[in-house]
Enzyme design. Sequence first.
Site, short mmCIF file in Angstrom:
data_model
loop_
_atom_site.label_atom_id
_atom_site.label_comp_id
_atom_site.label_asym_id
_atom_site.label_seq_id
_atom_site.Cartn_x
_atom_site.Cartn_y
_atom_site.Cartn_z
N LYS A 138 0.84 -1.20 0.00
CA LYS A 138 0.00 0.00 0.00
C LYS A 138 0.87 1.24 0.00
O LYS A 138 2.01 1.15 0.47
CB LYS A 138 -0.94 0.03 1.20
CG LYS A 138 -0.35 -0.29 2.56
CD LYS A 138 0.82 0.48 3.06
CE LYS A 138 0.66 1.96 3.28
NZ LYS A 138 1.94 2.59 3.78
N TYR A 223 -4.33 4.32 6.40
CA TYR A 223 -4.82 3.40 7.44
C TYR A 223 -6.04 3.98 8.15
O TYR A 223 -6.97 3.26 8.50
CB TYR A 223 -3.72 3.11 8.46
CG TYR A 223 -2.62 2.23 7.94
CD1 TYR A 223 -2.77 0.85 7.90
CD2 TYR A 223 -1.41 2.76 7.50
CE1 TYR A 223 -1.76 0.03 7.43
CE2 TYR A 223 -0.40 1.95 7.03
CZ TYR A 223 -0.58 0.58 6.99
OH TYR A 223 0.42 -0.23 6.52
P1 NAD Z 1 12.42 1.66 1.60
O1 NAD Z 1 12.89 2.99 1.10
O2 NAD Z 1 13.01 1.16 2.86
O3 NAD Z 1 12.66 0.55 0.49
C1 NAD Z 1 12.34 0.78 -0.87
C2 NAD Z 1 13.14 -0.17 -1.74
O4 NAD Z 1 12.87 0.14 -3.10
C3 NAD Z 1 14.65 -0.04 -1.53
O5 NAD Z 1 15.23 -1.31 -1.47
C4 NAD Z 1 15.13 0.68 -2.79
O6 NAD Z 1 16.44 0.32 -3.15
C5 NAD Z 1 14.11 0.19 -3.80
N1 NAD Z 1 13.99 1.07 -4.95
C6 NAD Z 1 13.92 0.67 -6.22
N2 NAD Z 1 13.87 1.71 -7.05
C7 NAD Z 1 13.93 2.81 -6.29
C8 NAD Z 1 13.94 4.20 -6.59
N3 NAD Z 1 13.85 4.66 -7.84
N4 NAD Z 1 14.02 5.07 -5.55
C9 NAD Z 1 14.07 4.63 -4.28
N5 NAD Z 1 14.07 3.31 -3.93
C10 NAD Z 1 14.01 2.42 -4.94
O7 NAD Z 1 10.84 1.75 1.71
P2 NAD Z 1 9.89 0.79 2.53
O8 NAD Z 1 9.60 1.41 3.84
O9 NAD Z 1 10.39 -0.59 2.52
O10 NAD Z 1 8.53 0.91 1.67
C11 NAD Z 1 8.34 0.19 0.47
C12 NAD Z 1 6.84 0.08 0.17
O11 NAD Z 1 6.22 -0.60 1.24
C13 NAD Z 1 6.10 1.41 0.04
O12 NAD Z 1 5.08 1.31 -0.92
C14 NAD Z 1 5.50 1.63 1.42
O13 NAD Z 1 4.33 2.42 1.40
C15 NAD Z 1 5.19 0.20 1.80
N6 NAD Z 1 5.19 0.00 3.26
C16 NAD Z 1 4.15 -0.67 3.81
C17 NAD Z 1 4.14 -0.91 5.17
C18 NAD Z 1 3.04 -1.73 5.78
O14 NAD Z 1 2.90 -1.71 6.99
N7 NAD Z 1 2.27 -2.46 4.99
C19 NAD Z 1 5.16 -0.42 5.98
C20 NAD Z 1 6.22 0.26 5.37
C21 NAD Z 1 6.22 0.48 4.01
#
Ligand code: NAD
Length: 369
Positions: A138, A223
């Site tokens: 999400k 949420y």
């Molecule tokens: P994050 O920044 O920690 O990780 C993102 C990943 O995407 C990294 O590994 C990065 O290298 C990669 N990536 C690939 N192309 C990229 C680009 N062009 N720019 C930046 N990063 C790039 O983020 P996250 O917290 O892991 O979030 C990822 C997804 O998960 C998002 O959609 C976020 O909303 C969702 N999320 C959901 C929950 C939940 O509780 N369901 C919690 C956190 C995040």
Amino acid sequence: MKTHIQTRREFLRTSTLAAASLPFVSAMSARAQTAAPAKKLGFALAGLGSLSTHQIAPALQKTNFCRLAGIITGHPAKAAQWKAQYNIPDKNIYDYDSMEKMADNPDIDVVYVVTPNGLHADHTIKAARAGKHVLCEKPMEVSPERCQQMIDACRAANRLLAVGYRLHFDPNHLECVRLAREKVLGSVNLIEAEYGFRIGDPTQWRLNRALSGGGPLMDVGIYALQAARYLSGEEPVSVSAVATNNDPAKFKDIEESISWQLKFPGGALASCNCTYNFNGLDRFRAFADRGWFEMAPAYGYGGLQGRRSDGKWAAFPPMDQFAAEMDDFAQCILNGQPTKVPGEEGLRDLKIMMAIYEAARTGKTISFT
Ligand code: NAD
């Protein structure tokens, strides 16, 4: 007058027969576990950031129907680290440009898209074209149009698409939905829901509209919006909103905080807030005819706390929301059943969030007609 509210019998029946076309709340109950399959479904994680590292990969180890089979990453160093830690063979390691080649890889059944929001469509469509089912984090994407493209791509490939709404698998939230649906304290008249935190690093993608689609509304406000929708059991008829930005240097093209109000067709109201500016905002409360029920904290991965005005809240044992979410998706695939959290559900949220932004921008109440 309220629209149709399900009886308990209906709730139990529809929870197992959940179809994408049904009101999503009716489908929001735990799926009965069937016997573990001979072959667990292979999941490939696209994006090895914080969520994949700290939540999803560990949760995969706790599932009954899934296994971590592959990874999709743009970073060779991360690939090497994950390969060693999770014993992933080279043939199951891809980058974002080689995803199409997964079509030839029977080890991978599902791609779990965990990249920044504005890349979800690209990665989902590539996975679907490679013949893989998709579980997407999400918010589903940054616009309704892109959500629709994802739905269309998965439909064309005859693959299942689900959105990572983990709280649809948390027993605390399911209990609150039951309290609302069965009118245990009477009809729900008002829902207050809010989630927020003080965001750090100003260079992260969450503060870049092209990748995030917006600020706290897209990230955590979703949420509160979800809670308002599943506690009311209805889709809003109108929305009004106000946003603020006290730090334009940090929040260059996204909101810092936003508050919005929803009106539901049965007469209930919701008042919601989210922020990237301060900590401690993590709760919802539903005010019904004869009392209230609430969760505070409400939206984390664990440690959720429910309360009822009549003192009758019974705590649930700890569980892993991500493991439950992934096992449910795997069972949907294995049993040929629809998911409780389909792409259409993600699309609904995107449409409402766009209307919230429009209401904040124009100062007008936006009607959904
Ligand atoms: P994050 O920044 O920690 O990780 C993102 C990943 O995407 C990294 O590994 C990065 O290298 C990669 N990536 C690939 N192309 C990229 C680009 N062009 N720019 C930046 N990063 C790039 O983020 P996250 O917290 O892991 O979030 C990822 C997804 O998960 C998002 O959609 C976020 O909303 C969702 N999320 C959901 C929950 C939940 O509780 N369901 C919690 C956190 C995040």
